[in-house]
Write a protein that holds these residues in place. Structure first.
Motif, PDB file in Angstrom:
ATOM      1  N   ALA A   1     105.531  44.431 -17.010  1.00  0.00           N
ATOM      2  CA  ALA A   1     104.659  45.272 -16.191  1.00  0.00           C
ATOM      3  C   ALA A   1     104.976  46.712 -16.552  1.00  0.00           C
ATOM      4  O   ALA A   1     106.128  47.139 -16.443  1.00  0.00           O
ATOM      5  N   GLU A   2     103.967  47.457 -17.004  1.00  0.00           N
ATOM      6  CA  GLU A   2     104.201  48.811 -17.484  1.00  0.00           C
ATOM      7  C   GLU A   2     103.128  49.752 -16.966  1.00  0.00           C
ATOM      8  O   GLU A   2     101.980  49.345 -16.756  1.00  0.00           O
ATOM      9  N   PRO A   3     103.471  51.023 -16.757  1.00  0.00           N
ATOM     10  CA  PRO A   3     102.453  51.992 -16.340  1.00  0.00           C
ATOM     11  C   PRO A   3     101.512  52.293 -17.500  1.00  0.00           C
ATOM     12  O   PRO A   3     101.943  52.399 -18.652  1.00  0.00           O
TER      13      PRO A   3
ATOM     14  N   LEU B   1      90.596  51.568 -20.078  1.00  0.00           N
ATOM     15  CA  LEU B   1      90.406  50.601 -19.001  1.00  0.00           C
ATOM     16  C   LEU B   1      89.721  51.215 -17.783  1.00  0.00           C
ATOM     17  O   LEU B   1      89.443  50.499 -16.807  1.00  0.00           O
ATOM     18  N   GLY B   2      89.482  52.522 -17.821  1.00  0.00           N
ATOM     19  CA  GLY B   2      88.837  53.183 -16.693  1.00  0.00           C
ATOM     20  C   GLY B   2      89.708  53.239 -15.467  1.00  0.00           C
ATOM     21  O   GLY B   2      89.231  53.084 -14.334  1.00  0.00           O
ATOM     22  N   LEU B   3      91.003  53.515 -15.681  1.00  0.00           N
ATOM     23  CA  LEU B   3      91.977  53.538 -14.589  1.00  0.00           C
ATOM     24  C   LEU B   3      92.740  54.861 -14.591  1.00  0.00           C
ATOM     25  O   LEU B   3      92.818  55.541 -15.625  1.00  0.00           O
ATOM     26  N   PRO B   4      93.353  55.214 -13.468  1.00  0.00           N
ATOM     27  CA  PRO B   4      94.220  56.392 -13.455  1.00  0.00           C
ATOM     28  C   PRO B   4      95.459  56.164 -14.326  1.00  0.00           C
ATOM     29  O   PRO B   4      95.982  55.047 -14.386  1.00  0.00           O
ATOM     30  N   GLN B   5      95.912  57.206 -14.988  1.00  0.00           N
ATOM     31  CA  GLN B   5      97.137  57.099 -15.764  1.00  0.00           C
ATOM     32  C   GLN B   5      98.288  56.694 -14.846  1.00  0.00           C
ATOM     33  O   GLN B   5      98.399  57.158 -13.718  1.00  0.00           O
ATOM     34  N   GLY B   6      99.154  55.803 -15.355  1.00  0.00           N
ATOM     35  CA  GLY B   6     100.286  55.333 -14.571  1.00  0.00           C
ATOM     36  C   GLY B   6     100.012  54.076 -13.773  1.00  0.00           C
ATOM     37  O   GLY B   6     100.929  53.518 -13.156  1.00  0.00           O
ATOM     38  N   THR B   7      98.761  53.582 -13.776  1.00  0.00           N
ATOM     39  CA  THR B   7      98.450  52.335 -13.071  1.00  0.00           C
ATOM     40  C   THR B   7      99.284  51.200 -13.643  1.00  0.00           C
ATOM     41  O   THR B   7      99.355  51.031 -14.868  1.00  0.00           O
ATOM     42  N   PRO B   8      99.945  50.378 -12.817  1.00  0.00           N
ATOM     43  CA  PRO B   8     100.730  49.244 -13.335  1.00  0.00           C
ATOM     44  C   PRO B   8      99.821  48.225 -14.011  1.00  0.00           C
ATOM     45  O   PRO B   8      98.801  47.810 -13.456  1.00  0.00           O
ATOM     46  N   LEU B   9     100.194  47.825 -15.223  1.00  0.00           N
ATOM     47  CA  LEU B   9      99.410  46.869 -15.996  1.00  0.00           C
ATOM     48  C   LEU B   9     100.279  45.687 -16.407  1.00  0.00           C
ATOM     49  O   LEU B   9     101.486  45.833 -16.626  1.00  0.00           O
ATOM     50  N   LEU B  10      99.655  44.517 -16.514  1.00  0.00           N
ATOM     51  CA  LEU B  10     100.312  43.370 -17.146  1.00  0.00           C
ATOM     52  C   LEU B  10     100.161  43.531 -18.647  1.00  0.00           C
ATOM     53  O   LEU B  10      99.041  43.656 -19.161  1.00  0.00           O
ATOM     54  N   CYS B  11     101.293  43.549 -19.371  1.00  0.00           N
ATOM     55  CA  CYS B  11     101.263  43.736 -20.825  1.00  0.00           C
ATOM     56  C   CYS B  11     101.907  42.533 -21.519  1.00  0.00           C
ATOM     57  O   CYS B  11     103.007  42.110 -21.140  1.00  0.00           O
TER      58      CYS B  11
END
Length: 228
Positions: A178-180, A189-199
């Protein structure tokens, strides 16, 4: 005439003995010749059954050291490399694909060390979407020596799909984290920077050669399922 035991039959019979604790964890089990005689099969058949159980993590086999029931049996998770188009279409969504970047460059970032044997690699960044909504960002490095790579139509077909169809592989490594979201991935992805993502960071190999190294970054809410 009774049917001869197959190696699969014997594997299951030995597995049941282990589960019943007929042989305790860490205990030595009879050798192949003795077991083959007991089950009425060839030694080769017995060997195949035991190799399968060893692959499953239920027994430990040592050359000249015999075979023991594993002290701590290991269950292995089984992952299939998904075709992202199929993954999205199975949800009922209309699949979309957009190639963002195609370049030859020195591997960096998440790229597996040793890919391309020191040469520049093909670097691709693409967005996979469903019903127009970004689903995942594919950031991939590919060994430039792969046959047919120069003519691969990555503007219309994802590297994920092309590689699975055209390039054989023997093994791989998968790291889940899980990474920002960094600025570039967040924007795609059309998300705010720093949003937690599954990588998912995956390295695919053909023998000792690294075929490709990829990071897949999914929007929040993505679920990963496997079997044990």
């Amino acid at each position: 005439m009774s049917r001869r035991n197959t190696w699969q039959d014997i594997r299951e019979k030995v597995r049941r003995r282990i589960h019943r604790r007929d042989w305790a964890p860490g205990e030595m089990i009879p050798n192949e010749i003795a077991l083959a005689g007991e089950f009425g099969c060839s030694r080769a058949t017995m060997n195949r059954a035991l190799r399968s159980l060893a692959s499953d993590g239920l027994i430990d086999r040592r050359r000249k050291g015999g075979t023991r029931v594993a002290l701590h049996p290991v269950r292995r998770a089984v992952f299939e490399i998904p075709v992202l188009r199929h993954e999205i279409e199975e949800t009922g969504a209309v699949y979309g694909y957009r190639l963002v970047l195609r370049e030859m460059a020195a591997p960096l970032g998440h790229a597996a060390p040793g890919i391309g044997a020191g040469a520049e690699c093909l670097h691709l960044v693409a967005v996979h979407s469903g019903d127009g909504q970004p689903h995942a960002v594919e950031d991939r490095w590919i060994d430039p020596a792969l046959p047919g790579l120069a003519d691969a139509p990555f503007e219309g077909v994802s590297a994920n799909e092309w590689l699975l169809e055209h390039v054989p592989y023997t093994s791989g490594e998968l790291t889940i984290s899980a990474e920002p979201a960094d600025a570039g991935t967040a924007d795609l992805l059309g998300l705010p920077q720093g949003t937690p993502l599954l990588c998912l960071n995956r390295v695919t190999l053909d023998g000792a050669r690294i075929v490709t190294s990829v990071r897949l970054s999914y929007r929040p809410g993505h679920r990963l399922t496997t079997s044990l």
